[in-house]
Design an enzyme around this catalytic site. Structure first.
Site, PDB file in Angstrom:
ATOM      1  N   LEU A 122      40.281  35.230  39.581  1.00 24.22           N
ATOM      2  CA  LEU A 122      39.208  36.205  39.463  1.00 24.22           C
ATOM      3  C   LEU A 122      39.781  37.608  39.315  1.00 24.22           C
ATOM      4  CD1 LEU A 122      36.150  36.758  39.507  1.00 24.22           C
ATOM      5  CD2 LEU A 122      36.387  37.156  41.963  1.00 24.22           C
ATOM      6  N   TYR A 123      40.876  37.886  40.012  1.00 24.17           N
ATOM      7  CA  TYR A 123      41.515  39.193  39.860  1.00 24.17           C
ATOM      8  C   TYR A 123      41.824  39.478  38.400  1.00 24.17           C
ATOM      9  CZ  TYR A 123      45.296  42.602  39.703  1.00 24.17           C
ATOM     10  OH  TYR A 123      46.073  43.679  39.374  1.00 24.17           O
ATOM     11  N   ALA A 124      42.469  38.524  37.729  1.00 25.89           N
ATOM     12  CA  ALA A 124      42.782  38.708  36.309  1.00 25.89           C
ATOM     13  C   ALA A 124      41.512  38.867  35.493  1.00 25.89           C
ATOM     14  CB  ALA A 124      43.605  37.528  35.799  1.00 25.89           C
ATOM     15  N   THR A 156      38.680  40.215  36.401  1.00 25.17           N
ATOM     16  CA  THR A 156      38.123  41.559  36.555  1.00 25.17           C
ATOM     17  C   THR A 156      38.925  42.575  35.747  1.00 25.17           C
ATOM     18  OG1 THR A 156      39.399  42.076  38.577  1.00 25.17           O
ATOM     19  CG2 THR A 156      37.224  41.050  38.845  1.00 25.17           C
TER      20      THR A 156
END
Length: 326
Positions: free
Chosen positions: A151-153, A155
């Protein structure tokens, strides 16, 4: 004129604020000092890398629209280096909501402020995590990034798309920088370089994922800062109707075997590591390798610090720093 540096108590942000101030810029820092890792480390970092008389730190949330309005009303920044974000691949799997707040809502508020106040250049942090399991090495900026592993990537990919749309619609000169595994003194304690270093110095075991079969394009923070400032000084122009928008990789351009990196820490620490070999973690990438040709051509980006020089300095700093209690 004032440069706003968001995330100015963060690892890269503190170094960038110091470097800008050292060359005579008026720097305004913004940081929420959240507790993703010990706040005491952030405060110590901000003090140690304090940018001097031309620097002012504001404590607050980048997603706070009213605060940003006040900042522009009172300080009128003309350029923005946006480094504030909820970082961490693994944490995004455990706690997704902070990523939505900081990385999406917070970034939207920065874009809106830049639009309303017609900033001269917005430089924003992206990540090498966008490349996922792309088999084509080294990673080039024109590679597809629509298969994120975390999810970090996701965003950060959304940030790049959002930034491009604002650059296109409102002609805001914007540069996105994809950072590759940054390490050095005052680094993030959740990342492998400091996780390994602290454990080895303390005689504790380290967890080595995928049984050590990984490579990372480890990049010293001083080289990253040189790239950020080089990009800031070279705003993109709209050419033939295109948006004034660019993306650059900032890495060293030399992937390193994870086991070699651990060996260098062991040598500098003067003791071997007790290694606990683990399977691959969800969200992790097997290898990162930056093609840095575009940044070199655009503003002369050329990393200077090898891991043979950078790792011993990291270990020495870690040995001497009085780590706060968790």
């Amino acid at each position: 004129m004032t440069v706003l540096v968001t995330g100015a108590a963060g690892f890269i942000g503190a170094y960038v604020a110091k470097a800008l101030s050292a060359r005579g810029e008026r720097v305004l820092g913004l940081d929420s000092f959240n507790d993703y890792y010990p706040v005491a480390l952030k405060r110590d970092r901000a003090r140690a890398l304090g940018a001097g008389s031309s620097f002012e730190m504001i404590e607050g949330d980048v997603a706070d629209q009213r605060l940003l309005e006040q900042i522009w009303r009172e300080h009128a920044p003309t350029r923005v280096v946006h480094l504030a974000a909820q970082a961490g691949v693994r944490y995004s799997i455990e706690a997704p909501r902070p990523y939505m707040h900081s990385n999406l809502i917070g970034f939207l508020e920065i874009l809106e402020a830049c639009r309303q106040h017609q900033v001269q250049h917005l430089v924003c942090a992206s990540t090498s995590s966008l490349y996922g399991q792309n088999p084509v090495q080294p990673f080039r900026e024109d590679a597809r990034i629509d298969r994120p592993l975390s999810l970090y990537a996701a965003t950060k990919g959304a940030n790049e798309l959002m930034a491009h749309s604002y650059a296109h619609l409102y002609r805001i000169p914007t540069t996105a920088l994809r950072f590759f595994t940054v390490y050095g003194p005052w680094g993030r304690p959740d990342m492998a370089p400091l996780l390994f270093t602290r454990a080895i110095l303390a005689g504790k075991p380290i967890q080595v994922f995928n049984h050590g079969q990984m490579k990372r394009d480890f990049t010293h923070v001083n080289d990253i800062v040189a790239g950020v400032i080089g990009a800031l000084d070279t705003p993109p122009a709209a050419v033939d109707g295109t948006a004034p928008y660019r993306v650059f990789n900032l890495g060293r351009g030399e992937p390193v075997d994870l086991m070699r990196f651990i060996e260098l820490i062991e040598e500098a620490a003067g003791r071997p590591a007790e290694r606990l070999y683990k399977d691959m973690q969800s969200g992790d990438m097997l290898e990162t390798f930056a093609d840095i040709g575009a940044a070199r051509a655009a503003f002369g980006y050329q990393p200077q610090t090898s891991i043979e020089a950078g790792v011993p300095a990291l270990v020495e700093w870690c040995r001497n720093y009085a780590w706060p209690e968790p």
